[in-house]
Design a protein around this motif. Structure first.
Motif, short mmCIF file in Angstrom:
data_model
loop_
_atom_site.label_atom_id
_atom_site.label_comp_id
_atom_site.label_asym_id
_atom_site.label_seq_id
_atom_site.Cartn_x
_atom_site.Cartn_y
_atom_site.Cartn_z
N THR A 138 0.82 -1.21 0.00
CA THR A 138 0.00 0.00 0.00
C THR A 138 0.86 1.26 0.00
N CYS A 139 2.12 1.10 0.40
CA CYS A 139 3.07 2.21 0.53
C CYS A 139 2.61 3.26 1.55
N LYS A 140 1.72 2.85 2.44
CA LYS A 140 1.30 3.75 3.52
C LYS A 140 2.45 3.95 4.50
N VAL A 141 2.66 5.18 4.91
CA VAL A 141 3.76 5.51 5.81
C VAL A 141 3.21 5.92 7.17
N GLU A 142 3.74 5.30 8.22
CA GLU A 142 3.30 5.63 9.58
C GLU A 142 4.51 5.74 10.50
N GLN A 143 4.40 6.64 11.46
CA GLN A 143 5.44 6.76 12.46
C GLN A 143 5.35 5.61 13.45
N ILE A 189 14.03 5.90 16.84
CA ILE A 189 12.81 5.94 17.64
C ILE A 189 12.92 6.90 18.81
N LEU A 190 14.10 6.98 19.42
CA LEU A 190 14.29 7.90 20.55
C LEU A 190 14.26 9.36 20.10
N MET A 191 14.57 9.61 18.83
CA MET A 191 14.49 10.97 18.28
C MET A 191 13.15 11.24 17.60
N ASN A 192 12.19 10.31 17.79
CA ASN A 192 10.85 10.44 17.20
C ASN A 192 10.91 10.57 15.69
N GLY A 193 11.89 9.89 15.07
CA GLY A 193 12.04 9.97 13.63
C GLY A 193 12.02 8.62 12.93
N LEU A 194 11.45 7.59 13.58
CA LEU A 194 11.39 6.26 13.00
C LEU A 194 10.03 6.05 12.34
N TYR A 195 10.04 5.70 11.05
CA TYR A 195 8.80 5.52 10.29
C TYR A 195 8.84 4.18 9.55
N HIS A 196 7.65 3.67 9.26
CA HIS A 196 7.51 2.41 8.52
C HIS A 196 6.71 2.65 7.25
N ILE A 197 7.17 2.05 6.16
CA ILE A 197 6.42 2.07 4.90
C ILE A 197 5.94 0.66 4.59
#
Length: 304
Positions: A138-143, A189-197
């Protein structure tokens, strides 16, 4: 956005050509490919060297480590040499989907809050290469939120793309047993910059020479992993105490709590005290799953 691919090779002649093909044939060509051979005793170095020459890959560089570093140090060294704004780590035996660099780069270019982007993978064994994907992307991106389970890496490094700006933090926190993908995940993740596609980026080859073990369901190995976790969280505590620009009350608390949790895990595995069982049951939210708690209890009862 300039892109780099980094790879560490070691005795990988059986599968390396297929991986090199999948990187060379990307729909968006990487601006830089850096391959570091870690002292192969087979023909891996020569195969890669001939491959680069035969296709006249001017932006591909092959180097030999001065000694056998081991895969952890070799990858960190390779990452430190990358010049791209977005860096991809590649294993020597997988096969990349041909639009991996294109898709993941485009997502990062649109969202500068993404520091580490992780995708999905499809496993296969030995030479049984898949001909199509098992799931629809789906290429949906979520934090991925920073919560009680922040410590647990849920994807292998071969599906990561990460910004160069986190590399100095990785180098500062790294020690000899710290896997590069664990470090990337945890800093991201500790810098609140981890995302999943939601996108299958590679075909992940399982075979008898994989560097990453499939499980660790025995007492000795779980003790070793707990000791690694203590060292890793100690390194992260030092990082957050010295790099104030990325330090928050919340992420420091998450690291401290997991460090304390691991102290109790190790005490259970080494001393088998019932008080530790009680404490861990009360704090079981720190485990990735309830099953992990039961495995710790079971392994603690095994004869030394």
């Amino acid at each position: 956005m300039k892109t780099s691919v980094v790879m560490s090779t070691y005795n990988g002649k059986r599968y390396i050509r297929a991986q090199l093909d999948s990187i060379r044939n990307q729909t968006r060509k990487p601006d830089e490919v850096l391959i570091f051979d870690d002292g192969s005793s087979d023909d891996t170095y020569e195969i890669v060297s001939d491959y680069i020459a035969s296709f006249e890959l001017k932006n591909w560089k092959l180097k030999k480590n001065p000694q056998n570093y081991g895969w952890r140090k070799s990858f960190i060294h390779a990452i430190s040499c990358a010049t791209g704004n977005l860096i991809f780590t590649a294993d020597q035996d997988d096969i990349w989907c041909l639009d991996k660099v294109e898709k993941m780069s485009a997502i990062c270019e649109k969202n500068d809050r993404i520091l580490v982007l992780v995708a999905d993978y499809q496993e296969f064994t030995f030479d049984d290469v898949p001909t199509q994907k098992e799931k629809r992307d789906t290429c949906k991106v979520e934090q991925i939120p920073c919560d009680d389970k922040w410590y647990y890496i849920k994807r292998p490094g071969c599906v990561f793309g990460f910004r160069k700006e986190i590399v100095p933090y990785m180098i500062k926190a790294w020690y000899k047993d710290y896997a590069h993908d664990v470090l990337m995940w945890q800093i991201g993740i500790l810098m609140n910059g981890l995302y999943h596609i939601d996108y299958t980026a590679i075909y992940f080859r399982r075979h008898d020479s994989n560097a990453t073990p499939l499980n660790y369901h025995n007492r000795t190995t779980r003790i070793n992993h707990a000791n690694w976790a203590l060292k890793e969280t100690s390194q992260l505590e030092i990082l957050l105490n010295t790099e104030l620009s990325i330090s928050t009350i919340q992420n420091k608390q998450f690291v401290k709590e997991y460090h304390d949790f691991t102290v109790h895990r190790l005490a259970l595995l080494e001393s088998r005290k019932i008080t530790e069982v009680i404490w861990l049951v009360k704090n079981r939210r720190k485990y990735l799953s309830s099953r992990s708690l039961f495995v710790d209890i079971f392994c603690s009862m095994l004869i030394k």
